[in-house]
Design a protein around this motif. Structure first.
Motif, PDB file in Angstrom:
ATOM      1  N   ARG A   1      14.474 -26.026  24.437  1.00 23.18           N
ATOM      2  CA  ARG A   1      13.033 -26.072  24.168  1.00 23.18           C
ATOM      3  C   ARG A   1      12.680 -27.198  23.193  1.00 23.18           C
ATOM      4  O   ARG A   1      13.566 -27.750  22.517  1.00 23.18           O
ATOM      5  CB  ARG A   1      12.581 -24.709  23.637  1.00 23.18           C
ATOM      6  N   PRO A   2      11.395 -27.536  23.111  1.00 26.60           N
ATOM      7  CA  PRO A   2      10.970 -28.645  22.238  1.00 26.60           C
ATOM      8  C   PRO A   2      11.375 -28.482  20.778  1.00 26.60           C
ATOM      9  O   PRO A   2      11.543 -29.472  20.065  1.00 26.60           O
ATOM     10  CB  PRO A   2       9.443 -28.644  22.394  1.00 26.60           C
ATOM     11  N   ASP A   3      11.523 -27.242  20.314  1.00 22.99           N
ATOM     12  CA  ASP A   3      11.930 -27.028  18.928  1.00 22.99           C
ATOM     13  C   ASP A   3      13.445 -27.077  18.755  1.00 22.99           C
ATOM     14  O   ASP A   3      13.972 -26.715  17.711  1.00 22.99           O
ATOM     15  CB  ASP A   3      11.385 -25.698  18.411  1.00 22.99           C
ATOM     16  N   ASP A   4      14.158 -27.536  19.791  1.00 20.76           N
ATOM     17  CA  ASP A   4      15.609 -27.690  19.814  1.00 20.76           C
ATOM     18  C   ASP A   4      16.350 -26.358  19.898  1.00 20.76           C
ATOM     19  O   ASP A   4      17.558 -26.312  19.700  1.00 20.76           O
ATOM     20  CB  ASP A   4      16.108 -28.473  18.592  1.00 20.76           C
ATOM     21  N   SER A   5      15.645 -25.284  20.211  1.00 20.86           N
ATOM     22  CA  SER A   5      16.326 -24.007  20.418  1.00 20.86           C
ATOM     23  C   SER A   5      16.899 -23.976  21.830  1.00 20.86           C
ATOM     24  O   SER A   5      16.264 -24.415  22.784  1.00 20.86           O
ATOM     25  CB  SER A   5      15.363 -22.835  20.209  1.00 20.86           C
TER      26      SER A   5
END
Length: 348
Positions: free
Chosen positions: A44-48
């Motif tokens: 995901r965009p938040d690097d999760s």
């Protein structure tokens, strides 16, 4: 703990697979099990890093057939979870099965396995080690003393010359492949169908030509190594002799080979000891060696199979020992709070 088994496709899983035996052994010890496939990762965009994990609804421990039927049927459910909710990511896919029709999927386990390891998930075999072993060229990095005489080429002239040098003939097979597909024994470079065989095998890329080992007529020995050492309990080794069908050069179980008991001699243990340092260096937790005499034909690091056959032969289910080893590694990771890297932890 929760163990995620990464496989090519859930629809292709079978009751007799080693992955099934490992899953059932984990469930029997009270662990949660889920399956992942190449399309189940989401960054995901938040690097999760998220995974779409398929599980079987809770119930009593199932027999292999019933477990696979449930996994592939209505009793299965898929949920999306952070990768951190998984304790062990067990990479059990065969990249060669996806190389032609789904090349994007062939190395998804390695790519996302690295990300999982970076986020603290015990990932086995170590994805960096697996990246080095994406084809049979990996085998050439082991000591020459345990390897058959080998040529790797796409030149039929080179291959003809090599065959002429082998008094017992040669084996031709693709550099990238598994399950005994496109494996041929060539007695002489003058064989009328050599050109056709060359075309069939070279269509998959580079070829391996190996000097034929006469002892292979009796089959090879599949020996499992765990943490770099032969997997065994009370003298019962995770090993079997794979006997080829009549008229077959291949002893692979997928090629109608049959399982028989195998005597593990000091010579075989010496061969296993010779490959141990590199396997440990590369973080190879669970490996299958294919041995003929004092030579190794192949080192299977992605999805070695045969533990259910071995359990049937010896009455000892060594899948349990694999799960016990995972429990110990997860405990070590917890105690050391990430101070030991994934590759080192893989073979401790």
């Amino acid at each position: 703990m929760r163990i995620a088994f990464f496989v090519n496709a859930i629809a292709d899983e079978a009751a007799f697979y080693t992955t099934t035996a490992l899953a059932l052994a984990a469930i029997a010890r009270g662990h949660e099990v889920c399956y992942l496939t190449p399309g189940d990762f989401v960054l995901r965009p938040d690097d999760s890093l998220m995974v779409r994990a398929t599980t079987v609804k809770k119930g009593k421990t199932r027999k292999p057939d019933a477990f696979i039927e449930a996994l592939q049927g209505e009793q299965a459910e898929t949920q999306t979870m952070p990768i951190e909710e998984i304790d062990v990511l067990f990479l059990r896919n065969d990249p060669s099965q996806d190389a032609d029709e789904r090349p994007w999927a062939a190395h998804a386990g390695i790519i996302f396995g690295r990300l999982a390891a970076e986020r603290g998930v015990l990932t086995l075999n170590d994805p960096d080690g697996l990246a080095r072993a994406q084809n049979k060229l990996y085998f050439q990095g082991f000591p020459e003393a345990i390897r058959p005489t080998t040529l790797i080429s796409k030149s039929i002239e080179e291959i003809r010359a090599f065959i002429d040098e082998q008094k017992q003939g040669a084996i031709l097979k693709p550099l990238q492949g598994s399950g005994g597909k496109n494996v041929f024994k060539i007695a002489s470079s003058k064989e009328a169908n050599l050109n056709q065989i060359f075309e069939a095998v070279s269509g998959e890329g580079y070829l391996i030509a190996q000097g034929y080992l006469p002892d292979a007529t009796a089959g090879d020995i599949r020996l499992f190594l765990m943490n770099g050492r032969p997997l065994q309990r009370d003298g019962a080794y995770a090993a079997m002799r794979r006997v080829p069908a009549k008229g077959e050069v291949r002893s692979n179980m997928h090629a109608a080979g049959t399982a028989a008991t195998a005597e593990i001699t000091p010579e075989i243990l010496a061969v296993a000891e010779m490959v141990r340092p590199k396997l440990i260096e590369d973080g190879m937790f669970l490996v299958g060696l294919d041995i003929v005499g004092d030579k190794i034909l192949e080192i299977n690091v992605f999805t070695p199979g045969g533990l259910p056959d071995i359990a049937e032969l010896h009455g000892v289910d060594l899948s349990v020992d694999v799960i016990l080893a995972l429990e110990q590694k997860v405990e070590i990771r917890k105690n050391y709070a990430g101070q030991i890297n994934n590759r080192a932890l893989a073979t401790l």
